[in-house]
Design a protein around this motif. Structure first.
Motif, PDB file in Angstrom:
ATOM      1  N   PRO A 161     -11.105   9.839  -4.784  1.00  0.00           N
ATOM      2  CA  PRO A 161      -9.831   9.467  -5.015  1.00  0.00           C
ATOM      3  C   PRO A 161      -9.485   8.251  -4.297  1.00  0.00           C
ATOM      4  CG  PRO A 161      -9.870  11.812  -4.309  1.00  0.00           C
ATOM      5  CD  PRO A 161     -11.467  11.298  -3.953  1.00  0.00           C
ATOM      6  N   GLN A 162      -9.966   7.682  -3.096  1.00  0.00           N
ATOM      7  CA  GLN A 162      -9.729   6.650  -2.477  1.00  0.00           C
ATOM      8  C   GLN A 162     -10.247   5.506  -3.321  1.00  0.00           C
ATOM      9  OE1 GLN A 162     -11.344   9.199  -1.059  1.00  0.00           O
ATOM     10  NE2 GLN A 162     -10.136   9.912   0.657  1.00  0.00           N
ATOM     11  N   TYR A 163     -11.203   5.621  -3.922  1.00  0.00           N
ATOM     12  CA  TYR A 163     -11.955   4.465  -4.510  1.00  0.00           C
ATOM     13  C   TYR A 163     -11.159   4.129  -5.814  1.00  0.00           C
ATOM     14  CZ  TYR A 163     -14.898   1.141  -6.907  1.00  0.00           C
ATOM     15  OH  TYR A 163     -15.359   0.136  -7.454  1.00  0.00           O
ATOM     16  N   CYS A 164     -10.575   5.545  -6.664  1.00  0.00           N
ATOM     17  CA  CYS A 164      -9.604   5.004  -7.716  1.00  0.00           C
ATOM     18  C   CYS A 164      -8.295   4.277  -7.369  1.00  0.00           C
ATOM     19  CB  CYS A 164      -9.194   6.432  -8.095  1.00  0.00           C
ATOM     20  SG  CYS A 164     -10.773   7.421  -8.673  1.00  0.00           S
ATOM     21  N   LEU A 165      -7.796   4.615  -6.243  1.00  0.00           N
ATOM     22  CA  LEU A 165      -6.772   3.801  -5.697  1.00  0.00           C
ATOM     23  C   LEU A 165      -6.918   2.582  -5.363  1.00  0.00           C
ATOM     24  CD1 LEU A 165      -5.160   6.861  -3.388  1.00  0.00           C
ATOM     25  CD2 LEU A 165      -4.170   5.949  -5.347  1.00  0.00           C
ATOM     26  N   LYS A 166      -8.099   2.086  -4.680  1.00  0.00           N
ATOM     27  CA  LYS A 166      -8.424   0.691  -4.704  1.00  0.00           C
ATOM     28  C   LYS A 166      -8.588   0.292  -5.656  1.00  0.00           C
ATOM     29  CE  LYS A 166     -11.051   2.298  -0.612  1.00  0.00           C
ATOM     30  NZ  LYS A 166     -12.152   2.507   0.024  1.00  0.00           N
ATOM     31  N   THR A 167      -9.142   0.612  -6.969  1.00  0.00           N
ATOM     32  CA  THR A 167      -9.255   0.164  -8.279  1.00  0.00           C
ATOM     33  C   THR A 167      -7.764  -0.136  -8.890  1.00  0.00           C
ATOM     34  OG1 THR A 167     -11.213   1.233  -8.398  1.00  0.00           O
ATOM     35  CG2 THR A 167     -10.365   0.549 -10.484  1.00  0.00           C
ATOM     36  N   LEU A 168      -6.981   0.807  -8.736  1.00  0.00           N
ATOM     37  CA  LEU A 168      -5.622   0.287  -9.340  1.00  0.00           C
ATOM     38  C   LEU A 168      -4.918  -0.790  -8.477  1.00  0.00           C
ATOM     39  CD1 LEU A 168      -4.505   4.112  -9.530  1.00  0.00           C
ATOM     40  CD2 LEU A 168      -4.906   2.418 -11.477  1.00  0.00           C
ATOM     41  N   ALA A 169      -5.387  -0.737  -7.134  1.00  0.00           N
ATOM     42  CA  ALA A 169      -4.537  -1.895  -6.420  1.00  0.00           C
ATOM     43  C   ALA A 169      -5.414  -3.277  -6.648  1.00  0.00           C
ATOM     44  CB  ALA A 169      -4.810  -1.523  -4.726  1.00  0.00           C
ATOM     45  N   VAL A 226     -10.677  -6.127  -2.052  1.00  0.00           N
ATOM     46  CA  VAL A 226      -9.805  -5.206  -2.285  1.00  0.00           C
ATOM     47  C   VAL A 226     -10.882  -3.912  -2.721  1.00  0.00           C
ATOM     48  CG1 VAL A 226      -7.839  -4.311  -3.853  1.00  0.00           C
ATOM     49  CG2 VAL A 226      -8.126  -6.800  -2.965  1.00  0.00           C
ATOM     50  N   LEU A 227     -11.548  -3.928  -3.418  1.00  0.00           N
ATOM     51  CA  LEU A 227     -12.516  -2.693  -3.715  1.00  0.00           C
ATOM     52  C   LEU A 227     -13.241  -2.259  -2.608  1.00  0.00           C
ATOM     53  CD1 LEU A 227     -13.845  -3.641  -7.250  1.00  0.00           C
ATOM     54  CD2 LEU A 227     -12.162  -1.941  -6.765  1.00  0.00           C
ATOM     55  N   ALA A 228     -13.772  -3.087  -1.700  1.00  0.00           N
ATOM     56  CA  ALA A 228     -14.265  -2.872  -0.682  1.00  0.00           C
ATOM     57  C   ALA A 228     -13.387  -2.457   0.696  1.00  0.00           C
ATOM     58  CB  ALA A 228     -15.253  -4.140  -0.295  1.00  0.00           C
ATOM     59  N   CYS A 229     -12.272  -2.577   0.440  1.00  0.00           N
ATOM     60  CA  CYS A 229     -11.307  -2.110   1.538  1.00  0.00           C
ATOM     61  C   CYS A 229     -11.716  -0.567   2.114  1.00  0.00           C
ATOM     62  CB  CYS A 229      -9.873  -1.848   0.879  1.00  0.00           C
ATOM     63  SG  CYS A 229      -8.598  -1.163   1.940  1.00  0.00           S
ATOM     64  N   PRO A 230     -11.828  -0.637   3.460  1.00  0.00           N
ATOM     65  CA  PRO A 230     -12.120   0.465   4.338  1.00  0.00           C
ATOM     66  C   PRO A 230     -11.057   1.717   4.071  1.00  0.00           C
ATOM     67  CG  PRO A 230     -12.374  -1.557   5.874  1.00  0.00           C
ATOM     68  CD  PRO A 230     -11.605  -1.979   4.539  1.00  0.00           C
ATOM     69  N   ASP A 231     -11.502   2.843   3.748  1.00  0.00           N
ATOM     70  CA  ASP A 231     -10.482   3.944   3.770  1.00  0.00           C
ATOM     71  C   ASP A 231      -9.335   3.829   4.799  1.00  0.00           C
ATOM     72  OD1 ASP A 231     -11.933   4.676   1.391  1.00  0.00           O
ATOM     73  OD2 ASP A 231     -12.691   6.346   2.405  1.00  0.00           O
ATOM     74  N   SER A 232      -9.571   3.646   5.985  1.00  0.00           N
ATOM     75  CA  SER A 232      -8.766   3.568   7.070  1.00  0.00           C
ATOM     76  C   SER A 232      -7.401   2.405   6.759  1.00  0.00           C
ATOM     77  CB  SER A 232      -9.437   3.159   8.415  1.00  0.00           C
ATOM     78  OG  SER A 232     -10.129   2.134   8.257  1.00  0.00           O
ATOM     79  N   GLU A 233      -7.899   1.506   5.846  1.00  0.00           N
ATOM     80  CA  GLU A 233      -6.918   0.644   5.563  1.00  0.00           C
ATOM     81  C   GLU A 233      -6.088   0.764   3.962  1.00  0.00           C
ATOM     82  OE1 GLU A 233      -8.201  -3.423   5.888  1.00  0.00           O
ATOM     83  OE2 GLU A 233      -9.332  -2.909   7.766  1.00  0.00           O
ATOM     84  N   LEU A 234      -6.414   1.907   3.337  1.00  0.00           N
ATOM     85  CA  LEU A 234      -5.779   2.197   2.109  1.00  0.00           C
ATOM     86  C   LEU A 234      -4.499   2.158   2.102  1.00  0.00           C
ATOM     87  CD1 LEU A 234      -6.648   2.925  -0.744  1.00  0.00           C
ATOM     88  CD2 LEU A 234      -6.754   5.319  -0.092  1.00  0.00           C
ATOM     89  N   LEU A 235      -3.720   2.761   3.099  1.00  0.00           N
ATOM     90  CA  LEU A 235      -2.403   2.914   3.033  1.00  0.00           C
ATOM     91  C   LEU A 235      -1.852   1.468   3.013  1.00  0.00           C
ATOM     92  CD1 LEU A 235      -1.295   6.184   4.604  1.00  0.00           C
ATOM     93  CD2 LEU A 235      -1.458   5.830   2.253  1.00  0.00           C
ATOM     94  N   ASN A 236      -2.402   0.749   3.815  1.00  0.00           N
ATOM     95  CA  ASN A 236      -1.859  -0.681   4.150  1.00  0.00           C
ATOM     96  C   ASN A 236      -1.947  -1.614   2.630  1.00  0.00           C
ATOM     97  OD1 ASN A 236      -1.068  -0.589   6.584  1.00  0.00           O
ATOM     98  ND2 ASN A 236      -3.011  -0.582   7.356  1.00  0.00           N
ATOM     99  N   LEU A 237      -3.288  -1.328   2.208  1.00  0.00           N
ATOM    100  CA  LEU A 237      -3.543  -2.050   0.830  1.00  0.00           C
ATOM    101  C   LEU A 237      -2.479  -1.374  -0.235  1.00  0.00           C
ATOM    102  CD1 LEU A 237      -5.369  -3.619  -1.189  1.00  0.00           C
ATOM    103  CD2 LEU A 237      -6.753  -1.548  -1.304  1.00  0.00           C
ATOM    104  N   LEU A 238      -2.352  -0.381  -0.392  1.00  0.00           N
ATOM    105  CA  LEU A 238      -1.218   0.237  -1.356  1.00  0.00           C
ATOM    106  C   LEU A 238       0.211  -0.387  -1.125  1.00  0.00           C
ATOM    107  CD1 LEU A 238      -2.337   3.930  -1.852  1.00  0.00           C
ATOM    108  CD2 LEU A 238      -2.485   1.972  -3.576  1.00  0.00           C
TER     109      LEU A 238
END
Length: 345
Positions: free
Chosen positions: A266-274, A40-52
């Protein structure tokens, strides 16, 4: 000559299903492994919205679209004998901050009034200390019943390391929850503090749990920790049964020498929350200090994973105006949870 073109629609399904499979897993009651949390933390930025989107499914299952608000009161500032490297109130800090002993009854009551006016469900009374002295314990024991009677607020106390007896006394006077952050993973802890140990913090949480109070404990992102350190902390919090997890993002403060601090996007912060949401699916995840600086214009997206936030200022740093927080919540179509609606894990 013909050529094959990538089809965004066709590629989207595998990407989305990767993270939705994790949501399915935790909603079925099977905890994420450390390896999966690291993915999850290594999620590519391009997949961030899918992760969220996957994290939001889990958040919505347990907390709907509700947001719980907290207000912090720095009831004793500075004067701390500990050497926590991230803290402006530590004994090694040269930061220009207010320094004072525990606030008077009137000031603590006034803070509770503000908390009520700002629709905060929980009023957090925080002191800078290794642990509370007898005068500070008695001040908390005296003020908590008054606050609860007049304003009906949920009370969280953050008083440093606690003994079993002190935890029992806090429970007896009406404290609902105690905050004591692990701050980072066990393997990274000695790099940020030497005057107490990770085990000391875990022992305090166990004392809180034994006394029958809710545990509030989280961490700080951006102190030079690895992804493995963050995952280790998240799993430790899950296994301890912590009810509420504040996720802070390190705020650089002039006069505070934190040699291992690093920039987080900001993207990494969102991955951390996810990651915290998926590792601890039914726990309250709070966007805490540093959200304004590090999430910036992406702050609203944080609430698709988290379900609570502080409103107003932090301990020695400023937050954004409460009106901006209310507007953000309204714009998302979310609602502030009232005391009567709130559920406890």
């Amino acid at each position: 000559m013909s050529e094959t073109l990538d089809c965004p629609t066709a590629n989207a399904a595998p990407t989305a299903s990767r993270w939705q499979a994790l949501a399915d897993q935790v909603l079925a009651g099977e905890p994420l492994t450390a390896e999966q949390a690291g993915e999850v933390l290594a999620c590519p930025d391009s997949e961030l919205l899918n992760l969220l989107d996957a994290a939001y499914r889990v958040r919505r299952h347990y907390f709907a679209n509700q947001v719980q608000l907290y207000l912090l009161m720095n009831a004793k500032s500075g004067l701390c004998p500990e050497d926590c490297g991230y803290c402006s109130q530590s004994k090694d800090s040269q930061a220009e901050i207010p320094k004072y002993n525990i606030l008077s009854r009137d000031k603590l009551m006034d803070g509770a009034r503000v908390a009520k006016e700002r629709d905060a469900r929980t009023y957090c009374i925080v002191i800078s200390a290794r642990g509370p002295n007898e005068r500070e314990m008695k001040a908390v024991e005296t003020i908590v019943p008054e606050i609860k009677e007049k304003y009906g607020l949920h009370i969280c106390a953050c008083l440093g390391l606690l003994t079993d007896d002190q935890a029992q006394r806090l429970k007896a006077c009406g404290v609902d929850r105690v905050n004591h952050n692990l701050n980072t993973g066990q393997g990274h802890y000695e790099k940020i503090c030497t005057t107490h140990t990770f085990a000391d913090r875990v022992d305090t949480l166990k004392a809180v749990r034994s006394a029958g109070m809710e545990m509030c404990s989280g961490g700080i992102v951006g102190m030079g920790e690895s992804n493995e350190d963050l995952v280790s902390m998240a799993i430790e919090l899950r296994e301890l049964g912590v009810h509420s997890i504040p996720v802070n993002f390190l705020i650089p403060i002039e006069g505070v020498d934190m040699p291992h601090q690093e920039h987080v996007t900001p993207q990494y912060c969102l991955k951390t929350l996810a990651m915290f949401r998926l590792v601890c699916p039914d726990r309250e995840i709070r966007i805490a200090g540093g959200r304004e600086m590090h999430l910036r214009s992406l702050q609203p997206l944080g609430l698709y994973a988290a379900n609570s936030m502080f409103v107003g200022d932090y301990l020695t740093t400023m937050g954004q105006p409460p009106e901006e927080d209310y507007q953000m919540i309204r714009d998302l179509g979310f609602e502030i949870v009232s005391e009567s609606e709130a559920s406890v894990c």
